[in-house]
Write an enzyme that holds these catalytic residues in place. Structure first.
Site, mmCIF file in Angstrom:
data_model
loop_
_atom_site.group_PDB
_atom_site.id
_atom_site.type_symbol
_atom_site.label_atom_id
_atom_site.label_comp_id
_atom_site.label_asym_id
_atom_site.label_seq_id
_atom_site.Cartn_x
_atom_site.Cartn_y
_atom_site.Cartn_z
ATOM 1 N N GLU A 170 -20.098 43.859 12.602
ATOM 2 C CA GLU A 170 -20.197 45.257 13.046
ATOM 3 C C GLU A 170 -20.855 45.388 14.414
ATOM 4 O OE1 GLU A 170 -22.287 47.854 10.307
ATOM 5 O OE2 GLU A 170 -21.955 49.606 11.562
ATOM 6 N N LYS B 16 -15.947 45.677 11.648
ATOM 7 C CA LYS B 16 -16.359 47.081 11.443
ATOM 8 C C LYS B 16 -16.689 47.672 12.804
ATOM 9 C CE LYS B 16 -19.678 49.925 8.898
ATOM 10 N NZ LYS B 16 -20.264 50.142 7.571
ATOM 11 N N ARG C 198 -32.976 60.335 5.523
ATOM 12 C CA ARG C 198 -31.920 61.118 4.856
ATOM 13 C C ARG C 198 -32.542 62.031 3.781
ATOM 14 N NH1 ARG C 198 -29.438 58.991 8.478
ATOM 15 N NH2 ARG C 198 -27.947 57.273 8.330
HETATM 16 P P1 13P Z 1 -22.116 55.379 9.243
HETATM 17 O O1 13P Z 1 -20.715 55.545 8.726
HETATM 18 O O2 13P Z 1 -23.047 56.481 8.800
HETATM 19 O O3 13P Z 1 -22.149 55.140 10.718
HETATM 20 O O4 13P Z 1 -22.717 54.098 8.563
HETATM 21 C C1 13P Z 1 -21.935 52.981 8.458
HETATM 22 C C2 13P Z 1 -22.785 51.786 8.493
HETATM 23 O O5 13P Z 1 -22.774 50.991 7.591
HETATM 24 C C3 13P Z 1 -23.631 51.566 9.669
HETATM 25 O O6 13P Z 1 -24.058 50.244 9.685
#
Ligand code: 13P
Length: 340
Positions: free
Chosen positions: A178, A220, A33
């Site tokens: 997630e 998530k 980044r």
């Molecule tokens: P992004 O919203 O950039 O996809 O990142 C969220 C995240 O925590 C990925 O693990």
């Protein structure tokens, strides 16, 4: 395990009008980044960047929790040298911690990944609790491509997510679960739906098998979208419709909420999708739907910051704006005219 505590933490994370800032980029991801803005990824620069985000005035109106990387959890605010966990707690923001060790190549399945980090996780979670963390994150990635994902990839990732989630709850830390089906590729929205359906179903099958307390997790998920390179891009309405269809088919009612990842969507797409989801469907859903965005909350601020102290105010205004607009979207009351 204190079930009431876990449930109330999870409810607080996904409360109406607030969402989660994912600022837990690992050092290699942070370096990527920073490279895009020509800033060297040193420990001090990472501290300064996270400081810019976390000290944005009034951010607690829109942000319920922040996911930190291990390094940041041990760092302090630049100006007053207050540990970030104490600083956030004072604002009423929950502290989260990324505990996975990243997605690594899955042995004998070279194009697929499995997330590592279970070794010593029980001990690490106890330490993180003492350091102030009340929720955690573990990201599993599923790639769509020729002949993939395999059943094996979905199984091992779901199994690891469930092992992580059970260990978190034992430590009274709410697990963000997630499973991310990546947008990369030229697949259709239909294929994204099918793979996400299988991946989410598998995850809940494993969570149930391993006795994870569903009222004490936050899911998530990815939204159901067309692959980035697909020639036909689904509309905002279609994304919302297919996402709800997939969640209704796979997510038990006991789960208090879903906090979506942005996954490479543009800032505005991520906000418009979340808004449509809530505008059209929130009254008929058992769960709150909000954001847990990384890039979609941070990228405009990062591009204003450019590593310069003089730009901190402008960068904070960008971050504040995205947090506010996503807060409105989480209530279905955002409109595109608010972008200007
Ligand atoms: P992004 O919203 O950039 O996809 O990142 C969220 C995240 O925590 C990925 O693990």
């Amino acid at each position: 395990m204190d079930k009431d505590f876990l449930r109330s933490t999870a409810i607080e994370m996904v409360q109406k009008g607030k969402g989660i800032l994912a600022a837990d980029e690992s050092n290699p991801t942070c370096a990527k980044r920073f490279e895009s803005i020509g800033v060297e990824s040193t420990e001090l620069n990472r501290n300064k960047y996270r400081d810019m985000l976390l000290t944005t005035p009034d951010i607690e109106k829109y942000i319920s929790g922040v996911i930190l990387f291990d390094e940041t959890l041990r760092q302090s605010t630049i100006k007053d040298q207050i540990l970030y966990s104490d600083f956030l707690k004072k604002l009423g923001i929950l502290v989260g911690i990324k505990v996975d060790k990243g997605a690594k190549v899955l042995a004998s399945h070279n194009r697929e990944k499995v997330t590592e980090g279970l070794d010593n996780l029980r001990e690490r979670l106890d330490d993180y609790y003492i350091l102030g963390a009340r929720f955690a994150k573990w990201r599993a990635v599923i790639t769509i491509g020729e002949g993939i994902p395999t059943e094996t990839c979905m199984h091992v990732n779901a199994h690891a997510l469930a092992r992580y989630a059970a260990l978190c709850q034992e430590a009274n830390i709410v697990p963000i679960v997630e499973p991310e089906v990546l947008m990369d590729g030229s697949h259709s929205i239909d294929l994204c739906y099918d793979i996400s359906y299988k991946a989410f179903s598998k995850v809940f099958e494993e969570l149930n098998k391993q006795n994870v307390y569903l009222e004490g997790i936050v899911l998530k998920p990815n939204m159901i979208v067309s692959g980035t390179n697909c020639s036909e891009q689904a509309s905002i309405e279609e994304v919302a419709e297919r996402t709800i269809e997939c969640l209704k088919a796979t997510v038990p009612e006991d789960v208090p909420g879903c906090a979506f990842l942005s996954g490479g969507q543009s800032n505005q797409d991520a906000t418009m999708h979340l808004n449509m989801l809530n505008l059209k469907y929130s009254s008929e859903l058992p769960w709150n739907l909000t954001f847990s965005y990384g890039r979609a909350l941070q990228s405009s601020a990062l591009n204003k910051w450019l590593g310069k102290d003089d730009n901190i105010n402008d960068a904070q205004l960008e971050f504040y704006k995205r947090a506010k607009l996503n807060s409105l979207a989480s209530q279905g009351i955002y409109s595109e005219t608010m972008e200007v």
